[in-house]
Write a protein that holds these residues in place. Structure first.
Motif, PDB file in Angstrom:
ATOM      1  N   ILE A  99      37.688  44.008  47.094  1.00  0.00           N
ATOM      2  CA  ILE A  99      36.870  45.146  46.677  1.00  0.00           C
ATOM      3  C   ILE A  99      37.200  45.538  45.242  1.00  0.00           C
ATOM      4  O   ILE A  99      36.314  45.791  44.419  1.00  0.00           O
ATOM      5  CB  ILE A  99      37.097  46.346  47.625  1.00  0.00           C
ATOM      6  N   GLY A 100      38.490  45.584  44.909  1.00  0.00           N
ATOM      7  CA  GLY A 100      38.902  45.930  43.554  1.00  0.00           C
ATOM      8  C   GLY A 100      38.385  44.958  42.522  1.00  0.00           C
ATOM      9  O   GLY A 100      37.946  45.361  41.430  1.00  0.00           O
ATOM     10  N   SER A 101      38.389  43.681  42.856  1.00  0.00           N
ATOM     11  CA  SER A 101      37.883  42.660  41.935  1.00  0.00           C
ATOM     12  C   SER A 101      36.390  42.856  41.683  1.00  0.00           C
ATOM     13  O   SER A 101      35.917  42.746  40.543  1.00  0.00           O
ATOM     14  CB  SER A 101      38.147  41.263  42.506  1.00  0.00           C
ATOM     15  N   VAL A 102      35.636  43.155  42.749  1.00  0.00           N
ATOM     16  CA  VAL A 102      34.191  43.370  42.605  1.00  0.00           C
ATOM     17  C   VAL A 102      33.913  44.646  41.814  1.00  0.00           C
ATOM     18  O   VAL A 102      33.024  44.677  40.955  1.00  0.00           O
ATOM     19  CB  VAL A 102      33.512  43.414  43.990  1.00  0.00           C
ATOM     20  N   LEU A 103      34.673  45.707  42.064  1.00  0.00           N
ATOM     21  CA  LEU A 103      34.493  46.946  41.308  1.00  0.00           C
ATOM     22  C   LEU A 103      34.734  46.718  39.817  1.00  0.00           C
ATOM     23  O   LEU A 103      34.002  47.240  38.967  1.00  0.00           O
ATOM     24  CB  LEU A 103      35.444  48.027  41.824  1.00  0.00           C
ATOM     25  N   SER A 104      35.739  45.934  39.498  1.00  0.00           N
ATOM     26  CA  SER A 104      36.019  45.620  38.098  1.00  0.00           C
ATOM     27  C   SER A 104      34.816  44.939  37.455  1.00  0.00           C
ATOM     28  O   SER A 104      34.421  45.262  36.328  1.00  0.00           O
ATOM     29  CB  SER A 104      37.254  44.716  38.005  1.00  0.00           C
ATOM     30  N   PHE A 105      34.197  44.017  38.178  1.00  0.00           N
ATOM     31  CA  PHE A 105      33.021  43.311  37.659  1.00  0.00           C
ATOM     32  C   PHE A 105      31.835  44.252  37.496  1.00  0.00           C
ATOM     33  O   PHE A 105      31.114  44.205  36.498  1.00  0.00           O
ATOM     34  CB  PHE A 105      32.656  42.155  38.589  1.00  0.00           C
ATOM     35  N   ILE A 106      31.627  45.129  38.476  1.00  0.00           N
ATOM     36  CA  ILE A 106      30.501  46.059  38.406  1.00  0.00           C
ATOM     37  C   ILE A 106      30.602  46.936  37.156  1.00  0.00           C
ATOM     38  O   ILE A 106      29.626  47.148  36.442  1.00  0.00           O
ATOM     39  CB  ILE A 106      30.438  46.936  39.666  1.00  0.00           C
ATOM     40  N   PHE A 107      31.796  47.452  36.889  1.00  0.00           N
ATOM     41  CA  PHE A 107      31.947  48.407  35.790  1.00  0.00           C
ATOM     42  C   PHE A 107      32.134  47.749  34.422  1.00  0.00           C
ATOM     43  O   PHE A 107      31.885  48.389  33.398  1.00  0.00           O
ATOM     44  CB  PHE A 107      33.115  49.353  36.075  1.00  0.00           C
ATOM     45  N   SER A 108      32.561  46.489  34.395  1.00  0.00           N
ATOM     46  CA  SER A 108      32.806  45.840  33.102  1.00  0.00           C
ATOM     47  C   SER A 108      31.851  44.700  32.790  1.00  0.00           C
ATOM     48  O   SER A 108      31.641  44.361  31.625  1.00  0.00           O
ATOM     49  CB  SER A 108      34.242  45.301  33.056  1.00  0.00           C
ATOM     50  N   GLY A 109      31.296  44.056  33.843  1.00  0.00           N
ATOM     51  CA  GLY A 109      30.466  42.878  33.637  1.00  0.00           C
ATOM     52  C   GLY A 109      31.281  41.633  33.362  1.00  0.00           C
ATOM     53  O   GLY A 109      30.723  40.578  33.071  1.00  0.00           O
ATOM     54  N   ARG A 110      32.592  41.730  33.480  1.00  0.00           N
ATOM     55  CA  ARG A 110      33.477  40.586  33.218  1.00  0.00           C
ATOM     56  C   ARG A 110      34.194  40.196  34.502  1.00  0.00           C
ATOM     57  O   ARG A 110      34.541  41.041  35.333  1.00  0.00           O
ATOM     58  CB  ARG A 110      34.470  40.948  32.116  1.00  0.00           C
ATOM     59  N   GLU A 111      34.435  38.891  34.667  1.00  0.00           N
ATOM     60  CA  GLU A 111      34.920  38.382  35.945  1.00  0.00           C
ATOM     61  C   GLU A 111      36.424  38.498  36.131  1.00  0.00           C
ATOM     62  O   GLU A 111      36.905  38.489  37.247  1.00  0.00           O
ATOM     63  CB  GLU A 111      34.475  36.924  36.130  1.00  0.00           C
TER      64      GLU A 111
END
Length: 390
Positions: free
Chosen positions: A331-343
């Motif tokens: 979940i944390g990894s996906v949230l990071s992508f949602i807010f930054s656009g970076r993988e």
């Protein structure tokens, strides 16, 4: 026996007599015409009272007597409408944010002298651009059609191939997920179990499954326009923080519903989250690909000990030991992508960075213990916060 059409007609007349503001009615334009004015009315009145509560919490922590009575009466009215609809087999969903707020309000609101707002209450994330109510019977499951439609390839995975077709009778796209030929019996069983699970789940942020075809080992399901990965990659430069926050909360609500039902997804990733697109930037997030799911607390898994899934918790030695904390890492990894656009991780700063870091901490005892706690922190993020990536 109470007739559904009479109940719905009465509710429409009752709430349509003093219609809600168009700003709220537009949110329910795709809702059943009888329920739209009902949901819009509740949404508008709740927004006013919750907005006022947020203001009073900041000023002096005291909620006025009139508003206390109004909110208590509105909660009773909402519960009565819910019970009436339930009698005719109509259930409706309430945003988890609002449901949690109302449940807590019932504990401290009083009818005289006003109410003291608890120190740990709020602020409530008031929703102005998305539905707060939805009938769980709103999505009509397509009946098998006698017509044949040409299939268009959408995507391929290790175990299944997904096509789509335009159902001209209904004017909507339908997805068809078909098991690959030559699957081992255990994999085919898991494919069928995925359908059985989806068929019995009913939530706005989880993809709907419609009907299983035993002859072709396939099933029809709700079609979505893109994966989260492709949607954000394509629109990253245009997505405001407010839109990202709504996407994040829809994603979290979906996972929280799963955990509430006792289910671990076990393969949450940017490509296993789908997006239904409306007029930009309005979207609806849908969790999909439940081939690796299992019941929370179950020590049994048909997938063995070898590691599976897309986002791997580095503290996990064997896939059979996958638990809620491993799901929270993904979940944390996906949230990071949602807010930054970076993988990659480590790109979010500020409050977002703190939330992501707590989800993905190498120390398991430092992670969030539940999705509800993550939701609570994401809800408090200001809608105009732009300090999210390094």
């Amino acid at each position: 026996m109470v007739r559904e059409d009479l109940v719905l007609s009465d509710l429409h007349d009752r709430y349509g007599a003093t219609p809600a503001d168009p700003a709220f009615l537009r949110l329910y334009s795709t809702t059943d015409s009888n329920l739209a004015p009902v949901f819009a009315s509740f949404h508008q009145r709740l927004n006013y009272l919750l907005d006022f509560m947020n203001q009073k919490k900041r000023v002096n922590g005291h909620y006025n007597a009139d508003e206390s009575r109004q909110l208590l009466d509105l909660i009773v009215e909402l519960e009565e409408v819910q019970a009436t609809l339930r009698r005719v087999g109509v259930e409706f969903w309430i945003s988890p944010v609002y449901q949690l707020a109302l449940d807590r309000c019932k504990k401290f609101l009083t009818r005289s002298g006003g109410s003291s707002i608890p120190d740990d209450f709020g602020p409530i994330a008031v929703e102005r651009y998305d539905q707060v109510f939805a009938s769980v019977d709103e999505v009509v499951r397509p009946k098998p059609s006698q017509r044949q439609y040409p299939l268009q390839l959408v995507g391929e995975g290790s175990y299944a191939i997904v096509h789509k077709y335009l159902d001209e009778e209904r004017g909507v796209y339908i997805a068809v997920k078909r098991a690959r030929k030559g699957l081992l019996p255990k994999d085919l069983k898991r494919f069928r179990a995925e359908y059985d699970l989806l068929r019995n789940l009913s939530f706005p942020y989880i993809v709907q499954a419609y009907a299983y075809d035993d002859l072709n080992n396939s099933y029809t399901m709700e079609y979505c326009d893109a994966t989260l990965a492709s949607f954000i990659s394509r629109h990253n430069a245009r997505l405001s923080f407010g839109v990202r926050k709504r996407i994040a909360l829809q994603f979290l609500y979906g996972v929280n519903y799963l955990h509430f039902k006792g289910i671990l997804h076990r393969d949450i990733s940017r490509r296993n989250i789908l997006v239904k697109q409306y007029e930009f930037p309005a979207v609806m997030v849908k969790l999909s690909d439940f081939g690796l799911h299992k019941e929370i607390g179950s020590g049994l898994t048909a997938t063995g000990s070898s590691m599976k899934g897309t986002i791997i918790d580095p503290t996990l030695d064997h896939f059979k030991d996958f638990d809620t904390l491993a799901e929270i890492y993904a979940i944390g990894s996906v949230l990071s992508f949602i807010f930054s656009g970076r993988e990659r991780l480590g790109v979010c700063t500020g409050r977002i960075g703190e939330i992501v870091d707590r989800c993905t901490s190498i120390r398991r005892d430092a992670r969030y213990s539940s999705v509800v706690d993550i939701i609570a922190d994401v809800e408090t993020l200001p809608m105009d916060d732009e300090t999210t990536s390094a």
